[in-house]
Design an enzyme around this catalytic site. Structure first.
Site, PDB file in Angstrom:
ATOM      1  N   ALA A  66      -3.303   5.557   0.025  1.00  0.00           N
ATOM      2  CA  ALA A  66      -2.354   5.949   1.060  1.00  0.00           C
ATOM      3  C   ALA A  66      -3.166   6.374   2.284  1.00  0.00           C
ATOM      4  O   ALA A  66      -4.326   6.778   2.160  1.00  0.00           O
ATOM      5  CB  ALA A  66      -1.485   7.089   0.559  1.00  0.00           C
ATOM      6  N   GLY A 111      -3.124   5.367  -4.084  1.00  0.00           N
ATOM      7  CA  GLY A 111      -1.850   4.662  -3.929  1.00  0.00           C
ATOM      8  C   GLY A 111      -2.033   3.148  -3.993  1.00  0.00           C
ATOM      9  O   GLY A 111      -1.115   2.424  -4.391  1.00  0.00           O
ATOM     10  N   GLU A 114      -2.067   2.267  -7.493  1.00  0.00           N
ATOM     11  CA  GLU A 114      -0.697   2.439  -8.003  1.00  0.00           C
ATOM     12  C   GLU A 114       0.165   1.213  -7.668  1.00  0.00           C
ATOM     13  O   GLU A 114       1.011   0.813  -8.467  1.00  0.00           O
ATOM     14  CB  GLU A 114      -0.085   3.724  -7.426  1.00  0.00           C
ATOM     15  CG  GLU A 114      -0.752   4.972  -8.003  1.00  0.00           C
ATOM     16  CD  GLU A 114      -0.231   6.267  -7.395  1.00  0.00           C
ATOM     17  OE1 GLU A 114      -0.437   6.458  -6.187  1.00  0.00           O
ATOM     18  OE2 GLU A 114       0.360   7.066  -8.121  1.00  0.00           O
ATOM     19  N   GLU A 134      -7.368  10.875  -5.909  1.00  0.00           N
ATOM     20  CA  GLU A 134      -6.460  11.888  -5.342  1.00  0.00           C
ATOM     21  C   GLU A 134      -6.919  13.318  -5.597  1.00  0.00           C
ATOM     22  O   GLU A 134      -6.830  14.178  -4.723  1.00  0.00           O
ATOM     23  CB  GLU A 134      -5.039  11.707  -5.891  1.00  0.00           C
ATOM     24  CG  GLU A 134      -4.258  10.563  -5.265  1.00  0.00           C
ATOM     25  CD  GLU A 134      -4.420   9.255  -6.006  1.00  0.00           C
ATOM     26  OE1 GLU A 134      -5.435   9.073  -6.719  1.00  0.00           O
ATOM     27  OE2 GLU A 134      -3.530   8.395  -5.863  1.00  0.00           O
TER      28      GLU A 134
HETATM   29  N1  DAK Z   1      -6.656   6.157   4.670  1.00  0.00           N
HETATM   30  C1  DAK Z   1      -6.942   5.969   5.968  1.00  0.00           C
HETATM   31  N2  DAK Z   1      -8.039   5.315   6.415  1.00  0.00           N
HETATM   32  C2  DAK Z   1      -8.884   4.841   5.496  1.00  0.00           C
HETATM   33  C3  DAK Z   1      -8.666   4.998   4.101  1.00  0.00           C
HETATM   34  C4  DAK Z   1      -7.469   5.692   3.695  1.00  0.00           C
HETATM   35  N3  DAK Z   1      -7.130   5.850   2.422  1.00  0.00           N
HETATM   36  N4  DAK Z   1      -9.694   4.434   3.446  1.00  0.00           N
HETATM   37  C5  DAK Z   1     -10.519   3.913   4.377  1.00  0.00           C
HETATM   38  N5  DAK Z   1     -10.041   4.168   5.611  1.00  0.00           N
HETATM   39  C6  DAK Z   1     -10.640   3.801   6.887  1.00  0.00           C
HETATM   40  C7  DAK Z   1     -11.845   4.669   7.202  1.00  0.00           C
HETATM   41  O1  DAK Z   1     -11.444   5.900   7.773  1.00  0.00           O
HETATM   42  C8  DAK Z   1     -12.585   3.784   8.180  1.00  0.00           C
HETATM   43  O2  DAK Z   1     -11.962   3.900   9.428  1.00  0.00           O
HETATM   44  P1  DAK Z   1     -12.854   4.062  10.798  1.00  0.00           P
HETATM   45  O3  DAK Z   1     -13.695   5.265  10.602  1.00  0.00           O
HETATM   46  O4  DAK Z   1     -13.650   2.773  10.843  1.00  0.00           O
HETATM   47  O5  DAK Z   1     -11.835   4.171  11.887  1.00  0.00           O
HETATM   48  C9  DAK Z   1     -12.329   2.386   7.666  1.00  0.00           C
HETATM   49  O6  DAK Z   1     -11.168   2.480   6.835  1.00  0.00           O
HETATM   50  C10 DAK Z   1     -13.472   1.841   6.837  1.00  0.00           C
HETATM   51  O7  DAK Z   1     -13.758   2.769   5.800  1.00  0.00           O
HETATM   52  P2  DAK Z   1     -15.230   3.324   5.503  1.00  0.00           P
HETATM   53  O8  DAK Z   1     -16.061   3.288   6.735  1.00  0.00           O
HETATM   54  O9  DAK Z   1     -15.083   4.625   4.801  1.00  0.00           O
HETATM   55  O10 DAK Z   1     -15.765   2.211   4.516  1.00  0.00           O
HETATM   56  P3  DAK Z   1     -16.855   2.379   3.356  1.00  0.00           P
HETATM   57  O11 DAK Z   1     -17.180   1.006   2.883  1.00  0.00           O
HETATM   58  O12 DAK Z   1     -17.984   3.246   3.799  1.00  0.00           O
HETATM   59  O13 DAK Z   1     -16.100   3.149   2.181  1.00  0.00           O
HETATM   60  C11 DAK Z   1     -14.261   3.591   0.706  1.00  0.00           C
HETATM   61  C12 DAK Z   1     -15.033   2.535   1.537  1.00  0.00           C
HETATM   62  C13 DAK Z   1     -13.013   2.909   0.139  1.00  0.00           C
HETATM   63  C14 DAK Z   1     -15.150   4.070  -0.461  1.00  0.00           C
HETATM   64  C15 DAK Z   1     -13.917   4.805   1.629  1.00  0.00           C
HETATM   65  O14 DAK Z   1     -13.293   4.278   2.813  1.00  0.00           O
HETATM   66  C16 DAK Z   1     -12.994   5.788   0.990  1.00  0.00           C
HETATM   67  O15 DAK Z   1     -13.405   6.604   0.165  1.00  0.00           O
HETATM   68  N6  DAK Z   1     -11.703   5.746   1.404  1.00  0.00           N
HETATM   69  C17 DAK Z   1     -10.724   6.683   0.915  1.00  0.00           C
HETATM   70  C18 DAK Z   1     -10.311   6.328  -0.486  1.00  0.00           C
HETATM   71  C19 DAK Z   1      -9.319   7.313  -1.041  1.00  0.00           C
HETATM   72  O16 DAK Z   1      -9.600   8.517  -1.168  1.00  0.00           O
HETATM   73  N7  DAK Z   1      -8.136   6.813  -1.367  1.00  0.00           N
HETATM   74  C20 DAK Z   1      -7.089   7.594  -1.944  1.00  0.00           C
HETATM   75  C21 DAK Z   1      -6.223   8.118  -0.833  1.00  0.00           C
HETATM   76  S1  DAK Z   1      -5.050   9.288  -1.452  1.00  0.00           S
HETATM   77  C22 DAK Z   1       2.225  10.467  -2.337  1.00  0.00           C
HETATM   78  C23 DAK Z   1       2.063   9.478  -3.253  1.00  0.00           C
HETATM   79  C24 DAK Z   1       0.858   8.830  -3.336  1.00  0.00           C
HETATM   80  C25 DAK Z   1      -0.195   9.207  -2.529  1.00  0.00           C
HETATM   81  C26 DAK Z   1       0.002  10.192  -1.616  1.00  0.00           C
HETATM   82  C27 DAK Z   1       1.207  10.845  -1.513  1.00  0.00           C
HETATM   83  N8  DAK Z   1       3.463  11.166  -2.282  1.00  0.00           N
HETATM   84  C28 DAK Z   1       4.347  11.014  -3.374  1.00  0.00           C
HETATM   85  C29 DAK Z   1       3.763  11.997  -1.155  1.00  0.00           C
HETATM   86  C30 DAK Z   1      -1.460   8.525  -2.638  1.00  0.00           C
HETATM   87  C31 DAK Z   1      -2.565   9.110  -2.182  1.00  0.00           C
HETATM   88  C32 DAK Z   1      -3.780   8.354  -1.979  1.00  0.00           C
HETATM   89  O17 DAK Z   1      -3.839   7.155  -2.149  1.00  0.00           O
END
Ligand code: DAK
Length: 260
Positions: A66, A111, A114, A134
């Site tokens: 997400a 997400g 998911e 998460e």
């Molecule tokens: N959200 C927003 N931007 C993201 C992102 C994300 N999840 N993942 C990557 N990006 C963006 C980065 O900020 C970066 O943007 P710029 O800085 O270039 O503007 C660009 O994509 C490239 O990413 P990286 O530079 O970080 O690329 P790397 O190869 O170095 O790393 C990575 C790739 C996938 C390991 C890293 O980007 C990373 O760790 N990303 C976050 C992964 C993560 O934590 N995902 C889980 C998110 S939490 C809900 C239900 C469900 C959810 C929430 C609420 N409710 C019921 C309310 C779900 C929550 C989630 O999914």
């Protein structure tokens, strides 16, 4: 509808839905969730579509989760609205009358994973990495991840994956039973298309009713499930597809199904 975050291509009965925010690794924002729901409903209603494939645009990610930038400052009400959008988008994919294949071409995190596990079948690139980060962000999976993962791999493995927030390789996920097949990165779409073609050749109504039975197995006890199956099995005999399938067998030819 013109989509800002999706590319939808339909060819010969197969719909390819590409999640299209590659600069943000296809992170799911509210708008994309609304578009997934809209596209899912439209493809469901489209009689020409027999199989749906969902994948990520770009070479790096299916969906990296997400959108953290959008979620960062959410209020409780905002969180609830976001949650409902996710619930509707993912529910639409899970309950589509047609099979939905996730072609996981890179990161499928949070997400994003998911979304993948709500699809019927997952093929992943050998470069893909999946997991639920998460808890590292102070939340837990909220688009069905706790429920579906536990059902797919059992309680202990689901807890290890979700409590640690660790990212695992596609191969590890395959061994756990989270993914159907891992294929070399450059062969992913070819393999997924071949799978879609194989399913497409079968009776669409039968596949649809079988999907309904299999999904019901998660919520019905064994006896209720068998009764549900018996009813759907009976329904097959009300279709032209069943007559065509069995007539073709007797006439020693390939069936031509119309999904009627
Ligand atoms: N959200 C927003 N931007 C993201 C992102 C994300 N999840 N993942 C990557 N990006 C963006 C980065 O900020 C970066 O943007 P710029 O800085 O270039 O503007 C660009 O994509 C490239 O990413 P990286 O530079 O970080 O690329 P790397 O190869 O170095 O790393 C990575 C790739 C996938 C390991 C890293 O980007 C990373 O760790 N990303 C976050 C992964 C993560 O934590 N995902 C889980 C998110 S939490 C809900 C239900 C469900 C959810 C929430 C609420 N409710 C019921 C309310 C779900 C929550 C989630 O999914």
């Amino acid at each position: 509808m013109e989509y800002k975050n999706l590319i939808v291509e339909i060819k010969d009965g197969i719909a390819l839905v590409k999640l299209n925010r590659p600069k943000a690794l296809n992170a799911l924002n509210s708008e994309m969730l609304e578009e997934i729901k809209h596209a899912g409903d439209a493809l469901n209603a489209n009689k020409d579509v027999r199989v749906v494939i969902i994948t990520g645009e770009g070479d790096k990610a299916f969906i990296a989760g997400a959108d953290i930038l959008e979620m960062k400052d959410l209020t409780a009400i905002g969180g609830m609205k976001f949650s409902l959008k996710g619930f509707e988008a993912i529910g639409t994919l899970e309950n589509m009358e047609k099979p939905v294949i996730a072609a996981v071409n890179g990161f499928a995190l949070g997400g994003g994973f998911e979304v993948a596990i709500a699809c019927d079948i997952i093929y992943a690139s050998d470069k893909a990495k999946v997991g639920f980060p998460e808890t590292t962000l102070g939340i837990h999976p909220g688009f069905g991840g706790t429920q579906r993962t536990a059902k797919l791999v059992g309680l202990a493995k689901a807890k290890e994956l979700i409590f640690t927030g660790k990212t695992i390789t596609a191969q590890e996920a395959y061994k756990m039973g989270l993914i159907n097949k891992v294929v070399p990165h450059d062969q992913l779409m070819g393999e997924v298309m071949a799978l879609a073609e194989k399913i497409k050749a079968n009776g669409p109504f039968a596949v649809r009713l079988a999907k309904e039975c299999i999904n019901k197995s998660l919520s019905l006890d064994n006896k209720e499930g068998l009764i549900f199956e018996a009813k759907n099995f009976g329904l097959c005999f009300a279709t032209k597809d069943q007559k065509e399938g069995m007539t073709a067998f007797v006439e020693k030819r390939k069936p031509t199904y119309k999904g009627e």
